[in-house]
Every structure is written in C-alpha cells, then in structure tokens.
Design a protein around this motif. Structure first.
Motif, PDB file in Angstrom:
ATOM      1  N   SER A  89      -1.174  -4.117  -0.087  1.00 29.52           N
ATOM      2  CA  SER A  89      -0.712  -4.921   1.222  1.00 29.52           C
ATOM      3  C   SER A  89       0.646  -4.628   1.188  1.00 29.52           C
ATOM      4  O   SER A  89       1.111  -4.174   2.305  1.00 29.52           O
ATOM      5  CB  SER A  89      -0.781  -6.177   0.680  1.00 29.52           C
TER       6      SER A  89
ATOM      7  N   PHE B 143      -1.298   7.213  10.426  1.00 23.89           N
ATOM      8  CA  PHE B 143      -1.509   6.168   9.376  1.00 23.89           C
ATOM      9  C   PHE B 143      -2.937   6.283   8.962  1.00 23.89           C
ATOM     10  O   PHE B 143      -3.087   5.736   7.876  1.00 23.89           O
ATOM     11  CB  PHE B 143      -1.529   4.890  10.287  1.00 23.89           C
TER      12      PHE B 143
ATOM     13  N   ALA C 261      -3.462   5.675   4.883  1.00 22.26           N
ATOM     14  CA  ALA C 261      -4.484   4.597   4.540  1.00 22.26           C
ATOM     15  C   ALA C 261      -5.508   5.233   3.316  1.00 22.26           C
ATOM     16  O   ALA C 261      -5.595   4.728   2.332  1.00 22.26           O
ATOM     17  CB  ALA C 261      -5.299   3.904   5.726  1.00 22.26           C
TER      18      ALA C 261
ATOM     19  N   TYR D 198       4.934   0.586   5.495  1.00 20.83           N
ATOM     20  CA  TYR D 198       4.683   1.862   6.159  1.00 20.83           C
ATOM     21  C   TYR D 198       4.620   1.495   7.638  1.00 20.83           C
ATOM     22  O   TYR D 198       5.139   2.185   8.684  1.00 20.83           O
ATOM     23  CB  TYR D 198       3.466   2.473   5.827  1.00 20.83           C
TER      24      TYR D 198
ATOM     25  N   VAL E  97       0.991  -0.819   3.029  1.00 18.17           N
ATOM     26  CA  VAL E  97       0.480  -0.896   4.316  1.00 18.17           C
ATOM     27  C   VAL E  97       1.518  -1.542   5.092  1.00 18.17           C
ATOM     28  O   VAL E  97       1.882  -0.933   6.350  1.00 18.17           O
ATOM     29  CB  VAL E  97      -0.927  -1.353   4.433  1.00 18.17           C
TER      30      VAL E  97
ATOM     31  N   VAL F 114      -8.464  -2.036   8.531  1.00 13.26           N
ATOM     32  CA  VAL F 114      -7.188  -1.327   8.475  1.00 13.26           C
ATOM     33  C   VAL F 114      -7.053  -0.855   9.650  1.00 13.26           C
ATOM     34  O   VAL F 114      -5.898  -0.792  10.272  1.00 13.26           O
ATOM     35  CB  VAL F 114      -7.469  -0.123   7.362  1.00 13.26           C
TER      36      VAL F 114
ATOM     37  N   VAL G 251      -3.664   5.315   0.232  1.00 15.85           N
ATOM     38  CA  VAL G 251      -3.430   4.084  -0.421  1.00 15.85           C
ATOM     39  C   VAL G 251      -4.813   3.597  -0.918  1.00 15.85           C
ATOM     40  O   VAL G 251      -4.700   3.215  -2.136  1.00 15.85           O
ATOM     41  CB  VAL G 251      -2.938   3.095   0.523  1.00 15.85           C
TER      42      VAL G 251
ATOM     43  N   TYR H  84      -5.113  -3.546  11.760  1.00 18.32           N
ATOM     44  CA  TYR H  84      -3.631  -3.424  11.312  1.00 18.32           C
ATOM     45  C   TYR H  84      -2.974  -2.076  11.800  1.00 18.32           C
ATOM     46  O   TYR H  84      -1.786  -2.422  12.397  1.00 18.32           O
ATOM     47  CB  TYR H  84      -3.318  -3.291   9.709  1.00 18.32           C
ATOM     48  N   GLY H  85      -3.620  -0.983  12.012  1.00 18.03           N
ATOM     49  CA  GLY H  85      -2.973   0.027  12.544  1.00 18.03           C
ATOM     50  C   GLY H  85      -2.778  -0.147  14.186  1.00 18.03           C
ATOM     51  O   GLY H  85      -1.551   0.204  14.726  1.00 18.03           O
TER      52      GLY H  85
ATOM     53  N   SER I 271       1.060  -9.726   5.748  1.00 17.25           N
ATOM     54  CA  SER I 271       0.772  -9.146   4.580  1.00 17.25           C
ATOM     55  C   SER I 271       0.092 -10.121   3.599  1.00 17.25           C
ATOM     56  O   SER I 271      -0.779  -9.583   2.664  1.00 17.25           O
ATOM     57  CB  SER I 271       2.370  -8.788   4.023  1.00 17.25           C
TER      58      SER I 271
END
Length: 572
Positions: free
Chosen positions: A254, A162, A166, A260, A257, A149, A169, A152-153, A80
């Motif tokens: 941050s 997601f 995203a 979630y 994401v 991103v 967001v 991260y997913g 994060s």
C-alpha cells in the motif's frame, strides 16, 4: 572411467525447475490447441463474465477512490488505508491457501514417487513446486487485484509505467505467503504425517483462526466508519497516517503504490518486499533441501488404527438405520469419500476459518454510534441474507458440485448395478444439503443475535436462508452432473471449470431474486412499523409465495435433469 561416467550422468541429466514445469505447460497448451465442441462458446461466456465483473469492480473502486480523493486533507490517507485493509484480507487468505496447497503439491501429489526416485535436485523440485503452489493459490486473488490496481492507476492518473511498477510490487507480495506457507507445511508434516489429515488440519485450523482474527483486528477497519470515537480531527488523521501493522507486506505494498502514484520515492517498501521474499525463498530452499525427503517418507505413512475390533455396529450406522440398507450405505459411502479426501478437508478448513472471521467481525460493525437507529439495525439482516447466500453458494460449489465428478470410474460400476439413479442423487443431495442447512441457520442466526434484531426479522431471515439451501444444493448437483470432470485428480480444481462458473452465475441470480422477494416486503413492513404507518399482512403473502415457488423449482428441476443426464450417460 566407468565410475566417472556414472558420477557425471546424474549431473548432466538432472533437470531444473523449468524442466519440471514444462510438462504441465505443454498439457495446458495442448488443451487450448485441441478444442472440443463447445469450447469456443464456453470461452466467450467466461470472457464476457470476466470482463463484466472487472468492469463493475473497476467502476465501483474508481468511484470510491475519487470520493476519497475529493477530501483534500485525508483523501490520500483513506485511499492508502483502504488498499492496506484489502491487501491484508487477501494476504491472510493467500497464506492459508498456500499452506494447504503446499500439502498436496509437495507431499501428496501422485507424481512425487517418480520425482523422488529420479535424479532431481532438491532445489529444482522446491522452486518448481513453489511456483506451482503460488500459481494455483494466487490466480484468483491476482484476477481480483486487476480492477482494483487499475482503479488506483486511473484515479491518480498513473502512466503506462505504473503497470510495470505494479508487477514489481505484487509479484513478491504473492510469493511471500507461498514461501511462508510452504515452510510451515514442511514443519508440520515433519511432526504430523501428511496422511493423518485430521491431526494436521486441526493444527492448521487453530493457527489460521487465531492468525486471521488477530491480523484483521490489527487493521481496526471500524475506525474509518466511526471518526466520532476520536477526541479531535487531528487524532483521526494521525490514526489514518499510522500503519496498523507496519511489519506486514500488505502495508508495504500500500505504501509503495500510493507513494509512486503521488510522485514520491517508493524504493524503500519495494526493496523490503523483494528482500523478504528472497529471504523466505532462500530459507525454504534450505529447509526443503534438508527435510523434504524425511517429510515425504513420513507422508507415505497411513494413520494408525486405534482400539480393537468393533463388537457392534458403528454409531453413525445405527443412527442412520431409519433410512434403510440401500440409502444408509449410500450416505455412509459419501461421508467416507469426503473424510478420506485430504483436498476436500483442506477446503473445508479454509472455508470454516473465513466463516469464523465473518461472524466474529459482525460485532465490530458501526451500528451503535450516533445516528444509527433501531430501523437501520433491523434492515441490515436483509443485506446479510444476500451475503450469507453467496457464502453458501461458494460452499456448495466447493463440495456439492464436484460430488458426481469425484465418482470417477466408480460411477460406471454404480450404473452397472441395479441401483436406481434417483437413489444415488438422493444421497448426494442430502449429504450436501443438511450440512449447508445447519451452517446457514448458524450463520444467519448468530449474526441476527449480534445485531439484536426484532423477532419478525429473525424469523423471516432464517426461513429465507433455509429455503435457499435446497435450490443451491440442487443447482450445484445438476450443473456438476452436466459438466463432470471424471479425470480430475484434485477436487479443489473442479469448481473452477465452466460448469462451476455457470453454477455461480445462476446461484447469484437465484440469491438476488429470493433476497428481493423476501427482503423487500419485510423491509417495508419494518419501515411502516417504525414510522407508525398502516400495515397489511397480505402485501407479503404473494412475494413470499413466489420466493418459495422459485426455491422449489430450483430444487426439483435441476435434480430431475440430473437424473435424466445420468441415465443418458448409461445408455451412451
């Protein structure tokens, strides 16, 4: 009855924001439909490079995230914090970029005189220009966010849903700096006429330097690398868990994401993002409805001339007298064209701010803690050599690469005169190379002084970065000559062309070769000296000679090809 019809006509004919954006969408669509020779090849090259970059960035980000997540107690906190720091940097760049882009889109664009006289509502014009400003200023950041991103997913095993989250967001995250930057630009233009670019950009530069340094320091990124600065582990975890700047959108993104992906409720930061974006757009709508026409009228004013008529030659004219009349006038012409182009000045301010932040934060590198030796501190400058070279390549792409394209129709006037092509290229090359050389020496010299490196490392890094300046300027001028855009209205958009991409690819290869040839033998010398091993100075002669030869060839060959290209354009 005629009055009623007259009053109803503007209402019926008033176009909306989509109608104002439709012509530019049609222009982009027509360019893709009517492909010219070589367009398919360019598309393949660009797609291959983009996919390669995304793949490398994705793999590096994924590997780093999996390493963070392997730590059970602080893995999520580190992930994060990393995302918040990256988004803070992106948000700062977006705010400055949107502020500068709004100056051109809202007040200096060539089609605004027609729109100001047309029955266009202030709300529609604001929404259309806001969308255009956000798109032009955010597309590069959006592309950089895709692999991040995505990593991260994948690391958190987020599902297909997601992707939609995203988008929900990051759309407000990109529009917040656009709306805020547009509002700041409107307020500044009401104080400083937009044509007085020096005064306006000096204010933007001062605000940007102070804002970026404060925002970046608020994140305190060195804490991640120096946990020994905390009294115990719990204080380190508490520092990671506490938002550095809870009032910034980067922290909200941050938080949303990570929550979630961790299966927690993320609607609060999402609501905050959309609420702030909506409020800023609404405030901008009101401000532009009341103040845009006055600001646009002030933007058409020219700068007032100060002083009386000169009784002697200007100072710069006298300083450059040793060049001779022809070369002096060519150099002065290049300087005048640059100083009169507000787009170029805008990009210069943006790059200057980023360089200030780059140098200022070298002192915060964790190079004075436990386990950090003099050896490591003397090896860091060779990595800095590659980073500084990339910075110089970016600046050359912004200012040297478009120089031939900016001649426009005036190029044919110059070619119809008895002016030799080599003199024109000579002026453009040195006007770009000398400022780059000064900047390179300051950038590397300042960072070396902060790192307190040995004199040998200091000299090698300075000579290497100075040698890199000339091939970078030559390559930028050569590619700009082979891939010109004489019909471009915005100099900032020229480096994003196919030629600009090819220049950056070649420049990265050149920087890597020179950094390897100069840095590897010098680093071996430092390691041998540190451990008391035998050293042979002849081991550095051949690599240094090859590096100088590469720089010389990278300077002479592009300039020679550029001269031949311009001569072919004349005969054609």
């Amino acid at each position: 009855m005629p009055d009623a019809v007259a009053n109803a006509t503007p209402m019926a004919a008033a176009p909306g924001a989509l109608a104002l954006l439709r012509p530019k969408w049609q222009m982009a669509r027509n360019r893709t439909r009517h492909q010219q020779q070589g367009d398919l090849r360019r598309m393949v090259v660009v797609s291959t490079v983009a996919l390669g970059f995304w793949s490398v960035a994705f793999m590096l980000a994924l590997k780093l995230l999996r390493y963070f997540l392997s730590a059970e107690d602080i893995g999520t906190l580190l992930a994060s914090k990393l995302l918040a720091m990256i988004l803070l940097s992106f948000g700062s760049i977006l705010l400055l970029s949107n502020t500068i882009a709004a100056l051109s889109n809202f007040f200096l664009s060539r089609d605004l005189d027609q729109l100001a006289a047309a029955p266009v509502g202030s709300g529609a014009l604001y929404r259309a220009r806001l969308a255009e400003t956000a798109m032009h200023s955010s597309w590069m950041v959006a592309l950089l966010l895709v692999p991040l991103v995505g990593a991260y997913g994948v690391a958190y095993r987020g599902g297909f849903d997601f992707v939609f989250f995203a988008l929900a967001v990051f759309v407000p995250f990109l529009f917040i700096p656009a709306a805020l930057g547009s509002g700041v630009t409107l307020l500044l233009v009401n104080v400083f006429p937009a044509r007085r670019t020096r005064d306006l950009l000096s204010v933007i530069a001062a605000m940007a330097v102070a804002g970026l340094v404060l925002l970046f320091r608020a994140a305190r990124p060195e804490q991640l690398a120096r946990p020994e600065g905390f009294a115990n582990f719990m204080q380190f975890v508490a520092a990671l868990d506490t938002p550095s700047s809870p009032w910034l959108p980067s922290e909200w993104v941050s938080e949303a994401v990570v929550k979630y992906l961790s299966g927690k409720a993320a609607w609060q930061p999402l609501v905050r993002l959309w609420a702030v974006a909506g409020v800023l757009v609404g405030i901008g709508h009101v401000l532009y409805a009341r103040g845009w026409r006055r600001a646009y009228s002030m933007a058409q004013e020219g700068a007032t001339k100060r002083g009386t008529a000169r009784t002697q030659r200007p100072l710069l004219d006298r300083v450059l007298a040793f060049l001779g009349p022809m070369r002096r006038e060519l150099v002065l012409k290049e300087l005048r064209v640059f100083s009169r182009d507000s787009t170029q000045w805008s990009q210069l301010v943006l790059l200057a701010v980023l360089l200030v932040v780059y140098v200022a934060n070298v002192r915060y590198l964790p190079l004075n803690g436990n386990g950090v030796t003099v050896l490591l501190r003397n090896l860091i400058p060779f990595l800095n050599l590659a980073l500084a070279g990339f910075v110089l390549a970016s600046i050359a792409a912004r200012f040297v690469f478009p120089s031939v394209s900016l001649e426009g129709r005036a190029l044919w006037l110059l070619r119809s005169s008895p002016l030799p092509v080599r003199e024109l290229l000579w002026a453009k090359f040195w006007v770009g190379a000398i400022p780059l050389l000064f900047l390179a020496l300051v950038l590397v010299g300042a960072t070396n002084l902060m790192l307190k490196v040995q004199p040998f490392v200091h000299v090698v890094s300075l000579v290497s970065i100075a040698a890199l300046v000339f091939p970078l300027a030559g390559l930028a001028l050569g590619y700009g000559t082979f891939y010109p855009q004489f019909d471009s209205e915005n100099a900032a958009q020229i480096p994003t062309s196919f030629g600009g991409l090819m220049f950056m690819i070649t420049a990265v290869g050149l920087i890597g070769a020179v950094a390897y040839l100069a840095g590897r033998p010098a680093a071996r010398w430092i390691v041998a000296e540190h451990f008391g091993r035998a050293r042979d100075p002849m081991d550095m002669v051949v690599p240094f000679a090859v590096a100088l030869a590469v720089c010389a060839a990278g300077t002479v060959i592009p300039l020679t090809l550029a001269r031949q290209r311009l001569e072919q354009l004349e005969r054609a």
